[in-house]
Design an enzyme around this catalytic site. Sequence first.
Site, mmCIF file in Angstrom:
data_model
loop_
_atom_site.group_PDB
_atom_site.id
_atom_site.type_symbol
_atom_site.label_atom_id
_atom_site.label_comp_id
_atom_site.label_asym_id
_atom_site.label_seq_id
_atom_site.Cartn_x
_atom_site.Cartn_y
_atom_site.Cartn_z
ATOM 1 N N TYR A 218 -18.252 -16.748 0.550
ATOM 2 C CA TYR A 218 -19.519 -16.516 0.112
ATOM 3 C C TYR A 218 -20.667 -16.200 1.047
ATOM 4 O O TYR A 218 -20.823 -15.064 0.901
ATOM 5 C CB TYR A 218 -19.988 -17.777 -0.461
ATOM 6 N N SER B 272 -28.562 -13.614 -1.380
ATOM 7 C CA SER B 272 -28.107 -14.651 -0.681
ATOM 8 C C SER B 272 -28.435 -15.274 0.635
ATOM 9 O O SER B 272 -28.204 -14.058 1.372
ATOM 10 C CB SER B 272 -27.266 -15.377 -0.711
ATOM 11 N N THR C 221 -24.989 -8.399 -15.280
ATOM 12 C CA THR C 221 -23.968 -9.488 -15.614
ATOM 13 C C THR C 221 -24.044 -10.513 -14.979
ATOM 14 O O THR C 221 -24.621 -11.039 -13.911
ATOM 15 C CB THR C 221 -22.869 -8.512 -13.828
ATOM 16 N N GLY C 222 -23.360 -11.284 -15.761
ATOM 17 C CA GLY C 222 -23.680 -12.498 -15.271
ATOM 18 C C GLY C 222 -24.602 -13.395 -15.954
ATOM 19 O O GLY C 222 -25.487 -14.010 -15.237
ATOM 20 N N ALA C 223 -25.281 -12.395 -17.588
ATOM 21 C CA ALA C 223 -25.980 -12.947 -17.536
ATOM 22 C C ALA C 223 -26.768 -13.927 -18.793
ATOM 23 O O ALA C 223 -27.281 -14.384 -19.139
ATOM 24 C CB ALA C 223 -26.788 -11.830 -18.792
ATOM 25 N N SER D 163 -25.739 -17.626 -17.687
ATOM 26 C CA SER D 163 -26.296 -18.469 -17.247
ATOM 27 C C SER D 163 -26.754 -18.718 -15.850
ATOM 28 O O SER D 163 -27.041 -17.589 -15.357
ATOM 29 C CB SER D 163 -25.486 -19.256 -17.323
ATOM 30 N N GLY D 164 -27.767 -19.833 -15.402
ATOM 31 C CA GLY D 164 -28.358 -19.687 -14.431
ATOM 32 C C GLY D 164 -29.345 -18.514 -14.461
ATOM 33 O O GLY D 164 -30.342 -18.593 -15.047
ATOM 34 N N ILE D 165 -29.670 -17.603 -13.187
ATOM 35 C CA ILE D 165 -30.312 -17.086 -12.484
ATOM 36 C C ILE D 165 -30.500 -15.648 -13.867
ATOM 37 O O ILE D 165 -31.273 -15.383 -14.049
ATOM 38 C CB ILE D 165 -29.982 -16.415 -11.421
ATOM 39 N N GLY D 166 -29.188 -15.065 -14.193
ATOM 40 C CA GLY D 166 -29.354 -13.878 -14.917
ATOM 41 C C GLY D 166 -29.641 -14.830 -16.425
ATOM 42 O O GLY D 166 -30.232 -13.599 -16.926
HETATM 43 N N1 LIG Z 1 -27.738 -20.563 -7.319
HETATM 44 C C1 LIG Z 1 -28.495 -20.250 -6.045
HETATM 45 O O1 LIG Z 1 -28.299 -21.167 -5.418
HETATM 46 C C2 LIG Z 1 -27.808 -19.231 -5.745
HETATM 47 C C3 LIG Z 1 -27.340 -18.387 -6.567
HETATM 48 N N2 LIG Z 1 -26.872 -16.891 -5.909
HETATM 49 C C4 LIG Z 1 -26.551 -15.831 -6.674
HETATM 50 O O2 LIG Z 1 -27.163 -15.561 -7.999
HETATM 51 C C5 LIG Z 1 -25.664 -15.508 -8.855
HETATM 52 C C6 LIG Z 1 -25.861 -15.629 -10.319
HETATM 53 O O3 LIG Z 1 -25.417 -17.348 -9.752
HETATM 54 P P1 LIG Z 1 -25.749 -18.660 -10.240
HETATM 55 O O4 LIG Z 1 -27.102 -18.526 -11.387
HETATM 56 O O5 LIG Z 1 -27.008 -19.443 -9.557
HETATM 57 O O6 LIG Z 1 -24.949 -19.405 -11.155
HETATM 58 P P2 LIG Z 1 -24.377 -19.171 -12.693
HETATM 59 O O7 LIG Z 1 -22.549 -19.838 -12.049
HETATM 60 O O8 LIG Z 1 -25.366 -20.379 -13.026
HETATM 61 O O9 LIG Z 1 -24.201 -18.107 -12.648
HETATM 62 C C7 LIG Z 1 -23.221 -16.861 -11.896
HETATM 63 C C8 LIG Z 1 -23.218 -15.685 -13.604
HETATM 64 O O10 LIG Z 1 -21.939 -15.306 -12.907
HETATM 65 C C9 LIG Z 1 -20.977 -15.128 -13.753
HETATM 66 N N3 LIG Z 1 -19.947 -14.790 -13.766
HETATM 67 C C10 LIG Z 1 -18.831 -15.437 -12.173
HETATM 68 N N4 LIG Z 1 -17.500 -14.922 -12.544
HETATM 69 C C11 LIG Z 1 -17.985 -14.226 -12.880
HETATM 70 C C12 LIG Z 1 -17.024 -13.252 -13.527
HETATM 71 N N5 LIG Z 1 -15.769 -12.998 -12.763
HETATM 72 N N6 LIG Z 1 -16.501 -11.482 -14.075
HETATM 73 C C13 LIG Z 1 -18.154 -11.833 -14.502
HETATM 74 N N7 LIG Z 1 -19.126 -12.849 -14.588
HETATM 75 C C14 LIG Z 1 -19.001 -13.776 -13.594
HETATM 76 C C15 LIG Z 1 -20.607 -16.549 -14.856
HETATM 77 O O11 LIG Z 1 -20.471 -16.286 -15.709
HETATM 78 P P3 LIG Z 1 -19.223 -17.831 -16.614
HETATM 79 O O12 LIG Z 1 -20.321 -18.855 -17.778
HETATM 80 O O13 LIG Z 1 -18.865 -17.054 -17.665
HETATM 81 O O14 LIG Z 1 -19.045 -18.538 -15.374
HETATM 82 C C16 LIG Z 1 -22.026 -17.046 -14.873
HETATM 83 O O15 LIG Z 1 -23.105 -15.551 -15.865
HETATM 84 C C17 LIG Z 1 -24.732 -15.058 -7.901
HETATM 85 O O16 LIG Z 1 -24.451 -14.018 -7.719
HETATM 86 C C18 LIG Z 1 -25.260 -16.332 -7.319
HETATM 87 O O17 LIG Z 1 -24.528 -16.175 -5.752
HETATM 88 C C19 LIG Z 1 -28.029 -16.389 -4.551
HETATM 89 C C20 LIG Z 1 -28.713 -18.060 -4.217
HETATM 90 C C21 LIG Z 1 -28.555 -18.948 -4.190
HETATM 91 C C1 LIG Z 2 -31.437 -33.829 0.581
HETATM 92 C C2 LIG Z 2 -30.830 -32.445 0.157
HETATM 93 C C3 LIG Z 2 -31.955 -31.443 0.141
HETATM 94 C C4 LIG Z 2 -29.620 -32.412 0.467
HETATM 95 C C5 LIG Z 2 -28.730 -30.741 0.347
HETATM 96 C C6 LIG Z 2 -28.049 -30.629 0.538
HETATM 97 C C7 LIG Z 2 -27.196 -28.928 0.893
HETATM 98 C C8 LIG Z 2 -26.568 -29.900 -0.135
HETATM 99 C C9 LIG Z 2 -28.245 -27.195 0.507
HETATM 100 C C10 LIG Z 2 -28.879 -27.493 1.623
HETATM 101 C C11 LIG Z 2 -29.183 -25.976 1.518
HETATM 102 C C12 LIG Z 2 -28.756 -25.733 -0.033
HETATM 103 C C13 LIG Z 2 -28.129 -24.341 0.215
HETATM 104 C C14 LIG Z 2 -27.532 -23.148 -0.759
HETATM 105 C C15 LIG Z 2 -26.180 -24.615 -1.270
HETATM 106 C C16 LIG Z 2 -26.960 -26.260 -0.766
HETATM 107 C C17 LIG Z 2 -27.689 -25.733 0.468
HETATM 108 C C18 LIG Z 2 -26.444 -26.517 1.313
HETATM 109 C C19 LIG Z 2 -27.074 -21.930 -1.153
HETATM 110 C C20 LIG Z 2 -26.322 -21.856 0.449
HETATM 111 C C21 LIG Z 2 -26.436 -22.453 -2.049
HETATM 112 C C22 LIG Z 2 -25.433 -20.882 -2.952
HETATM 113 C C23 LIG Z 2 -26.130 -19.132 -1.552
HETATM 114 O O1 LIG Z 2 -27.061 -18.734 -1.847
HETATM 115 C C24 LIG Z 2 -27.977 -19.057 -1.094
HETATM 116 C C25 LIG Z 2 -28.130 -21.716 -0.715
HETATM 117 C C26 LIG Z 2 -28.837 -21.665 0.345
HETATM 118 C C27 LIG Z 2 -29.324 -23.292 1.093
#
Ligand SMILES: NC(=O)C1=CN([C@@H]2O[C@H](COP(=O)(O)OP(=O)(O)OC[C@H]3O[C@@H](n4cnc5c(N)ncnc54)[C@H](OP(=O)(O)O)[C@@H]3O)[C@@H](O)[C@H]2O)C=CC1
Ligand SMILES: CC(C)=CCC[C@@H](C)[C@H]1CC[C@H]2C3=C(CC[C@]12C)[C@@]1(C)CCC(=O)C[C@@H]1CC3
Length: 329
Positions: free
Chosen positions: A193, A171, A8-10, A12-15
């Site tokens: 969250y 997370s 799911t959520g494949a 963009s990003g991590i997916g």
């Molecule tokens: N980025 C980070 O630092 C961290 C991220 N995560 C988790 O990693 C996962 C992926 O996020 P990340 O890659 O960062 O962010 P992205 O926003 O790049 O990816 C999120 C993905 O989830 C999809 N999505 C969101 N809402 C829905 C929905 N209602 N139904 C189906 N798909 C949905 C998005 O689709 P669309 O493109 O359509 O919006 C997208 O493909 C999340 O669960 C996030 O909480 C965990 C820890 C840290």
């Molecule tokens: C100088 C510098 C690096 C500033 C950034 C400070 C904050 C905005 C980040 C520090 C740790 C980050 C973090 C997340 C978001 C951005 C920060 C708070 C998350 C909460 C994002 C979503 C997650 O699932 C976990 C991340 C942990 C660390």
Amino acid sequence: MRKVVVITGANSGIGLALCERLLSKDDQIHLCLACRNLQRAENARTALMTSHPSADIGIVQIDVGSIKSVLRGAKELRERYKRIDYLYLNAGIMPNPRISFKALITGLFSSKVISMFATGEGLLTQEDKVTEDGLQEVFETNIFGHFMLIREIEPVLCHADGPSQLIWTSSSNARRSAFSLTDYQHVNGQESYSSSKYAMDLLSVALNKHYNQQGMFSSVVCPGFVLTNLAYGILPQFIWMFIMPIMWLVRLLTNTFTLSPYNGAEALLWLFGRKVESLDSLVKYHSCTSGLGNNYVQSSKMDLEEESSDLFYQKILDLEKEVRKKTNP
Ligand SMILES: NC(=O)C1=CN([C@@H]2O[C@H](COP(=O)(O)OP(=O)(O)OC[C@H]3O[C@@H](n4cnc5c(N)ncnc54)[C@H](OP(=O)(O)O)[C@@H]3O)[C@@H](O)[C@H]2O)C=CC1
Ligand SMILES: CC(C)=CCC[C@@H](C)[C@H]1CC[C@H]2C3=C(CC[C@]12C)[C@@]1(C)CCC(=O)C[C@@H]1CC3
């Protein structure tokens, strides 16, 4: 037979990075991109086919923030596949995030500076809303929609001829104190969250308890902090790029600043092909990146009691009943 992997959520990003890495590891899999937006899913498939021209990639439309869409998507999955080997529960949102710059500056000069960067604790709040299904959006998207999906495709996930794996993208921001059993949807509070990600830990433990005997195993992964659309909702992309040198320095303090989706997908990929007997239900797997940029996986004990996991499971089953009654009166 080809292993079937649904993510799911494949798109963009991590997916999406996980899709790339899975195809590089095993080009014999069938990958199914479960996305809410078909155009974005098609774009992702095109990108994946460019780097892996012989890949076998399907798409199914699922919006995990809508029960109707989950039921429709699950039906399609049941009809399309006899069995699903891996289900990555990765889609997630953090809507309207706000940074507390005061907490950030205070934290920089405190003894908690490392854990502040590792978990983001105390730095972020979100504004949640109620969906058409009458649920809190973050809870429904990050947890409940995925739970309903699992329940709906149970027949293709649970089989006698080999185990299937559920892999949740949780997370380091998951925090026990942000979650309450009496307010598990996080109606009252601004850390929906963090609450939803903690609920993921509780749910994964309960799923193992109830489904391991039927051949379904659940694990939880923390990808670290990754620069994706989710992070660009916190601060604009150009600011992240501007402070990139600072972030590389932060990496010297904490291995959780994985930063790229490729690095963030490390533990998700590591779990693929892992023997289920070697997994511990009460452990989370972290993607880590060292100061020199090397990736590795670390495990840590979950901060929970099995009793809370049982109680939460009962609550989510009750909610499922209620929601099904509403959907099919
Ligand atoms: N980025 C980070 O630092 C961290 C991220 N995560 C988790 O990693 C996962 C992926 O996020 P990340 O890659 O960062 O962010 P992205 O926003 O790049 O990816 C999120 C993905 O989830 C999809 N999505 C969101 N809402 C829905 C929905 N209602 N139904 C189906 N798909 C949905 C998005 O689709 P669309 O493109 O359509 O919006 C997208 O493909 C999340 O669960 C996030 O909480 C965990 C820890 C840290
Ligand atoms: C100088 C510098 C690096 C500033 C950034 C400070 C904050 C905005 C980040 C520090 C740790 C980050 C973090 C997340 C978001 C951005 C920060 C708070 C998350 C909460 C994002 C979503 C997650 O699932 C976990 C991340 C942990 C660390």
